[in-house]
Design a protein around this motif. Structure first.
Motif, PDB file in Angstrom:
ATOM      1  N   ARG A 113       5.857  -9.304 -26.393  1.00  0.00           N
ATOM      2  CA  ARG A 113       5.709  -9.882 -24.848  1.00  0.00           C
ATOM      3  C   ARG A 113       4.440 -10.069 -24.558  1.00  0.00           C
ATOM      4  O   ARG A 113       4.352 -10.982 -23.389  1.00  0.00           O
ATOM      5  CB  ARG A 113       6.343  -8.811 -24.088  1.00  0.00           C
ATOM      6  N   GLY A 153       0.383  -5.835 -30.988  1.00  0.00           N
ATOM      7  CA  GLY A 153       1.773  -5.076 -31.030  1.00  0.00           C
ATOM      8  C   GLY A 153       2.695  -5.670 -30.228  1.00  0.00           C
ATOM      9  O   GLY A 153       3.443  -6.283 -30.794  1.00  0.00           O
ATOM     10  N   ALA A 154       2.933  -5.524 -29.043  1.00  0.00           N
ATOM     11  CA  ALA A 154       4.178  -5.981 -28.408  1.00  0.00           C
ATOM     12  C   ALA A 154       4.211  -7.535 -28.516  1.00  0.00           C
ATOM     13  O   ALA A 154       3.326  -8.160 -27.774  1.00  0.00           O
ATOM     14  CB  ALA A 154       3.951  -5.304 -26.615  1.00  0.00           C
ATOM     15  N   SER A 195      18.106 -17.388 -35.048  1.00  0.00           N
ATOM     16  CA  SER A 195      19.288 -18.085 -35.206  1.00  0.00           C
ATOM     17  C   SER A 195      18.715 -19.497 -35.432  1.00  0.00           C
ATOM     18  O   SER A 195      17.883 -20.068 -34.752  1.00  0.00           O
ATOM     19  CB  SER A 195      20.206 -18.064 -34.194  1.00  0.00           C
ATOM     20  N   PHE A 229       6.792 -11.786 -34.167  1.00  0.00           N
ATOM     21  CA  PHE A 229       7.988 -11.599 -35.040  1.00  0.00           C
ATOM     22  C   PHE A 229       8.837 -12.827 -35.043  1.00  0.00           C
ATOM     23  O   PHE A 229       8.855 -13.497 -34.035  1.00  0.00           O
ATOM     24  CB  PHE A 229       9.120 -10.568 -34.465  1.00  0.00           C
ATOM     25  N   SER A 281       5.503  -8.091 -38.366  1.00  0.00           N
ATOM     26  CA  SER A 281       6.602  -7.298 -38.233  1.00  0.00           C
ATOM     27  C   SER A 281       6.634  -7.040 -36.850  1.00  0.00           C
ATOM     28  O   SER A 281       5.608  -7.406 -36.065  1.00  0.00           O
ATOM     29  CB  SER A 281       5.891  -6.133 -38.953  1.00  0.00           C
ATOM     30  N   ARG A 282       7.934  -6.571 -36.522  1.00  0.00           N
ATOM     31  CA  ARG A 282       8.233  -6.272 -35.088  1.00  0.00           C
ATOM     32  C   ARG A 282       7.331  -5.066 -34.705  1.00  0.00           C
ATOM     33  O   ARG A 282       6.992  -4.222 -35.414  1.00  0.00           O
ATOM     34  CB  ARG A 282       9.649  -5.667 -35.021  1.00  0.00           C
ATOM     35  N   GLY A 283       6.493  -5.366 -33.432  1.00  0.00           N
ATOM     36  CA  GLY A 283       5.660  -4.325 -33.038  1.00  0.00           C
ATOM     37  C   GLY A 283       4.457  -4.623 -33.507  1.00  0.00           C
ATOM     38  O   GLY A 283       3.472  -3.738 -33.061  1.00  0.00           O
ATOM     39  N   GLU A 284       4.090  -5.600 -34.321  1.00  0.00           N
ATOM     40  CA  GLU A 284       2.777  -5.878 -34.694  1.00  0.00           C
ATOM     41  C   GLU A 284       2.445  -7.099 -34.668  1.00  0.00           C
ATOM     42  O   GLU A 284       1.892  -7.982 -35.429  1.00  0.00           O
ATOM     43  CB  GLU A 284       2.994  -5.505 -36.235  1.00  0.00           C
ATOM     44  N   ARG A 329       7.911  -8.728 -50.128  1.00  0.00           N
ATOM     45  CA  ARG A 329       8.057  -9.044 -48.740  1.00  0.00           C
ATOM     46  C   ARG A 329       7.368  -9.886 -47.952  1.00  0.00           C
ATOM     47  O   ARG A 329       7.765 -10.289 -47.015  1.00  0.00           O
ATOM     48  CB  ARG A 329       8.558  -7.541 -47.996  1.00  0.00           C
ATOM     49  N   ALA A 330       6.417  -9.987 -48.020  1.00  0.00           N
ATOM     50  CA  ALA A 330       5.373 -10.714 -47.384  1.00  0.00           C
ATOM     51  C   ALA A 330       5.228 -12.121 -47.804  1.00  0.00           C
ATOM     52  O   ALA A 330       4.263 -12.884 -47.532  1.00  0.00           O
ATOM     53  CB  ALA A 330       3.889 -10.092 -47.125  1.00  0.00           C
ATOM     54  N   MET A 345      14.444 -15.261 -30.554  1.00  0.00           N
ATOM     55  CA  MET A 345      15.609 -14.715 -29.733  1.00  0.00           C
ATOM     56  C   MET A 345      16.201 -13.545 -30.406  1.00  0.00           C
ATOM     57  O   MET A 345      17.256 -13.511 -30.929  1.00  0.00           O
ATOM     58  CB  MET A 345      16.893 -16.094 -29.624  1.00  0.00           C
ATOM     59  N   PHE A 346      15.460 -12.540 -30.850  1.00  0.00           N
ATOM     60  CA  PHE A 346      15.491 -11.626 -31.251  1.00  0.00           C
ATOM     61  C   PHE A 346      15.536 -11.436 -33.013  1.00  0.00           C
ATOM     62  O   PHE A 346      14.853 -10.701 -33.609  1.00  0.00           O
ATOM     63  CB  PHE A 346      16.739 -10.751 -30.652  1.00  0.00           C
ATOM     64  N   ILE A 347      16.437 -11.983 -33.532  1.00  0.00           N
ATOM     65  CA  ILE A 347      16.720 -11.902 -34.903  1.00  0.00           C
ATOM     66  C   ILE A 347      16.408 -13.500 -35.511  1.00  0.00           C
ATOM     67  O   ILE A 347      15.889 -13.290 -36.452  1.00  0.00           O
ATOM     68  CB  ILE A 347      18.174 -11.509 -35.198  1.00  0.00           C
ATOM     69  N   HIS A 364       9.796 -11.648 -21.518  1.00  0.00           N
ATOM     70  CA  HIS A 364      10.526 -10.687 -22.372  1.00  0.00           C
ATOM     71  C   HIS A 364      11.437 -11.379 -23.418  1.00  0.00           C
ATOM     72  O   HIS A 364      12.120 -10.478 -23.751  1.00  0.00           O
ATOM     73  CB  HIS A 364      11.759 -10.092 -21.078  1.00  0.00           C
TER      74      HIS A 364
END
Lengths: 545, 236
Positions: free
Chosen positions: A477, A474-475, A134, A498, A502-505, A275-276, A130-132, A125
């Motif tokens: 996880r 994609g995911a 840090s 990520f 990109s998120r989800g890619e 951006r890339a 850690m999401f963003i 999960h």
């Protein structure tokens, strides 16, 4: 106090009641109480204020825990608090009921959130960032991150950080951190032309080692520039056919961007990035303290929009793009970018880390292929890709190179490139300029097209048109499961998740080389498709059971 | 809704919703910093760039025992977490403002959860579930609108541990929260967020500036989401 207020107090009614009780304490008419002022500023002692509030609460029949009162509250806030406690104590449940169709799901989610309070979520999960993301080194995060890796290792699924036990050839033996070993088809390294283990490259590196010793043992600006370094700089300039240019060597490709951008740009100037663009470009921009602006990947209208409002400020502007982008494997639009930048008085940096020696006439890169090599202000090379060594270089007009040599701090305060590696890189450059290079480039392009053709429509390849081929699953996880499955089936391939993608890619990243045989590529394709079917990211007919 | 005690003795309230949109947008670091309590620092995802979270949540009837069905709109900044404790959160947020079409909920949020509430007149929080979109507005005008741009969402079970930082009653607070439900997150491009020059967003000093969407997160149009909010901890 009216009976109606007792049964259904309003905010306004409560404020009135509070004013009445405080007015008694103050000995003034209720209309003179300032309801917006903090109660501590009303001019009476706290004990009297609390007594007045308690009196009002009794009159309203609302109980408020004294702990809920704060000194900074005014009467409007206090009335709000009293009304809240009235609602908590007296309000009836709403007549509408939650959707019964969600009852089972609701119970399951509630159980899940309660379980998460007792233990951290399972490792799949989480992702690296850690999401963003840090960058903190606080102990909690470090321990958390280590537990995550320990959990994956305990399951025998940790395929990252595997040790490669020999040179980066098309077939390679690797050993996981837990000791498990595999022999794999190697699509995980950017030894695009196979020069890292070419006998002439190795021989040249050994000869440079014999002549110059193990290290340069000094900064290039001091006494660390050896003859082999100068030779590489001269041959690079000759290779590009730009006699008014020079080359400046750095100890890594990352350092070229960080050092060059931070030297070339100043606070108040502008760095405008796709951006890339690579992290080293962003860090160089950050270090320069220039303003940083972004445009969407490959979006020329976005570039125009970013440049238009700043073009008239008289500040230096640097547009940063890449020849081939390392996450998506698509080509930079160098010629169009140069044209737009020129219109707005901006300079252009092109990072050709993943394209130099691989594309364009004689392997001179994407800028040359698009006919604008001489118009690129700062051409950035990395020696760890097709050159198969380590280090990097800036190629630019001589005055700029001389300036960067003195003002790129990470060059001035680092040791010069390893002489043996420099000797090997020099030989790789000579081979790449020769018919050997032409043949390897042709094989590379053929191999890459073959793999793309075999995978296209069966998995998501994104926008790739090069030797870097993403297979998007994609995911995030799935990252651990995908990397583990690929290795167990016989393929060594990197995973990007990520924030690198990109998120989800999230994706598998395949590096195709000129040295892979047809049989190796066929087997690699089979492994990817098997994994895609098993883990649910196959497309088209592959996705059918 | 139910209430429990945490292992540390603090009250925990569970909130149920059945649809959520939470979109992250890029904004200048200075704007984000200016809207946060002292001592809370935005995450700088790129040089000079911070993230705000704009969310719309549809709450089920019966939360805290008596609240009717209501909608909430929030604006927060993604901030550096406090890592001094045992566990690392998945992310942390500094709340700029929240609003709702339920005055009762805003009272709870203001006094129980120490949230900075914005009490507009005639607040509307509307959901277009089939489009995976929604918007918030009040008598002053539109606040913001969100709309998914991905053609084929793939929802996954998620649990996030989130530290929430707020400023209220003259103090700074940390609210330990968790979020559980099915969600899909992506970064597909396209016109997805509209932000208006509205008093609720005034602390960010955005004006009419268009913001780029960074990440879109959404739940299925009708599915269960549970959030837990622990009693706020007063920070020194």
């Amino acid at each position: 106090m009216t009976p109606a207020m007792l049964s259904a107090p309003t905010h306004e009614g409560i404020v009135t009641t509070l004013c009445e009780h405080l007015a008694d304490v103050f000995g003034v008419p209720p209309g003179e109480i300032d309801v917006e002022r903090p109660m501590t500023d009303l001019g009476v002692g706290s004990l009297e204020t609390v007594e007045a509030i308690a009196g009002a609460s009794r009159a309203l029949r609302i109980r408020v825990p004294m702990a809920d009162l704060t000194a900074s509250m005014n009467l409007v806030d206090l009335a709000d608090l009293l009304l809240l406690h009235h609602e908590i104590a007296r309000s009836a449940p709403p007549t509408e009921r939650p959707d019964p169709a969600l009852d089972d799901e609701r119970a399951a989610v509630l159980a899940r959130i309660k379980a998460s309070q007792r233990r951290r979520a399972a490792y799949d999960h989480l992702t690296y960032d850690m999401f963003i993301g840090s960058a903190s080194a606080e102990h909690g995060e470090i321990e958390h991150f280590n537990r995550w890796i320990d959990d994956i290792m305990a399951d025998g699924r940790y395929a990252f950080e595997s040790t490669h036990l020999e040179a980066q050839r098309p077939i390679v033996r690797v050993q996981r951190p837990d000791g498990e070993a595999f022999e794999l088809i190697n699509l995980s390294c950017y030894n695009y032309l196979g020069y890292s283990h070419h006998p002439e490259v190795i021989a040249a590196a050994k000869a440079a080692l014999d002549t110059f010793g193990l290290g340069a043992t000094s900064s290039p600006i001091a006494s660390g520039t050896l003859a082999v370094h100068r030779q590489l700089e001269d041959e690079l300039v000759d290779f590009f056919g730009l006699p008014d240019h020079g080359a400046s060597l750095f100890s890594s490709g990352y350092a070229v961007n960080v050092g060059v951008i931070s030297a070339f740009m100043t606070p108040g100037s502008y760095v405008v990035c796709d951006r890339a663009a690579h992290m080293s470009i962003l860090e160089g921009a950050q270090l320069s303290r220039a303003h940083v602006r972004y445009f969407d990947h490959g979006d020329l209208a976005g570039l125009e929009a970013a440049l238009a409002p700043i073009a008239g400020e008289g500040q230096r502007i640097l547009v940063c793009i890449e020849g081939v982008y390392s996450a998506d494997g698509d080509y930079g639009r160098v010629a169009e970018t140069v044209a737009i930048a020129r219109r707005h008085g901006a300079r252009v940096l092109v990072d050709e880390a993943h394209s130099m020696l691989l594309d364009g006439p004689g392997g001179r890169g994407v800028s040359a292929a698009q006919g604008v090599l001489a118009d690129v202000d700062l051409l950035v090379l990395t020696f760890s890709k097709a050159f198969a060594g380590v280090g990097g270089a800036l190629v630019a007009r001589r005055p700029i190179v001389r300036y960067v040599n003195w003002y790129a701090r990470c060059r001035m305060f680092s040791c010069a490139m390893d002489p043996a590696v420099t000797g090997g890189i020099l030989q790789a450059l000579r081979l790449a300029r020769s018919p050997d290079g032409d043949a390897r480039r042709a094989r590379l392009h053929h191999n890459a097209a073959y793999v793309r053709d075999r995978l296209r429509g069966r998995v998501d390849l994104g926008q790739s048109t090069s030797w870097i081929i993403p297979v998007i699953f994609g995911a995030e996880r799935l990252s651990i499961a995908v990397s583990d499955a690929l290795q167990r089936k016989g393929l060594d391939a990197g995973i990007l998740t990520f924030p690198a993608a990109s998120r989800g890619e999230a994706r598998i990243r395949l590096f195709i080389t000129s040295e892979h045989s047809r049989a190796e590529l066929d087997r690699a394709v089979e492994i990817i498709l098997e994994t895609a079917r098993e883990l649910g990211f196959a497309r088209g007919e592959e996705a059918s059971p | 809704m139910s209430t429990e005690r945490s292992p540390y003795g603090r009250e925990i309230h569970y909130w149920h919703s059945d649809f959520t949109l939470d979109f992250l947008c890029e904004l200048p670091l200075a704007s984000a910093r200016g809207a946060l309590p002292a001592g809370v620092e935005p995450v700088e995802v790129r040089p000079g760039v911070a993230l705000i979270s704009l969310s719309l949540t549809a709450f089920e009837p019966g939360n805290v025992g008596y609240l009717p069905r209501f909608g909430e709109a929030t604006c927060s900044v993604i901030v550096q977490p406090d890592l001094s404790g045992d566990a690392a959160p998945d992310f942390a947020m500094g709340v700029v403002r929240i609003t709702s079409d339920s005055p009762q909920f805003l009272r709870w949020a203001r006094h129980k959860d120490k949230m900075p509430v914005y009490r507009g007149r005639d607040v509307l929080v509307c959901f277009e579930r089939d489009r995976l979109g929604g918007h918030a507005a009040d008598a002053e005008g539109p606040i913001f609108a969100l709309c998914n741009t991905h053609p084929a969402p793939r929802y996954e079970d998620e649990v996030f541990e989130v530290q929430v930082f707020t400023e209220a009653d003259g103090a700074r607070w940390q609210v330990p929260t968790r979020w559980a439900g099915r969600a899909f997150r992506h970064q597909r491009a396209g016109a997805t967020v509209q932000i208006h020059d509205h008093p609720m967003l005034a602390p960010l000093r955005l004006g009419t500036r268009a913001l780029r969407c960074h990440t879109q997160m959404m739940t299925p149009p009708r599915s269960s989401v549970v959030m837990s909010f622990e009693e706020p901890i007063r920070l020194r």
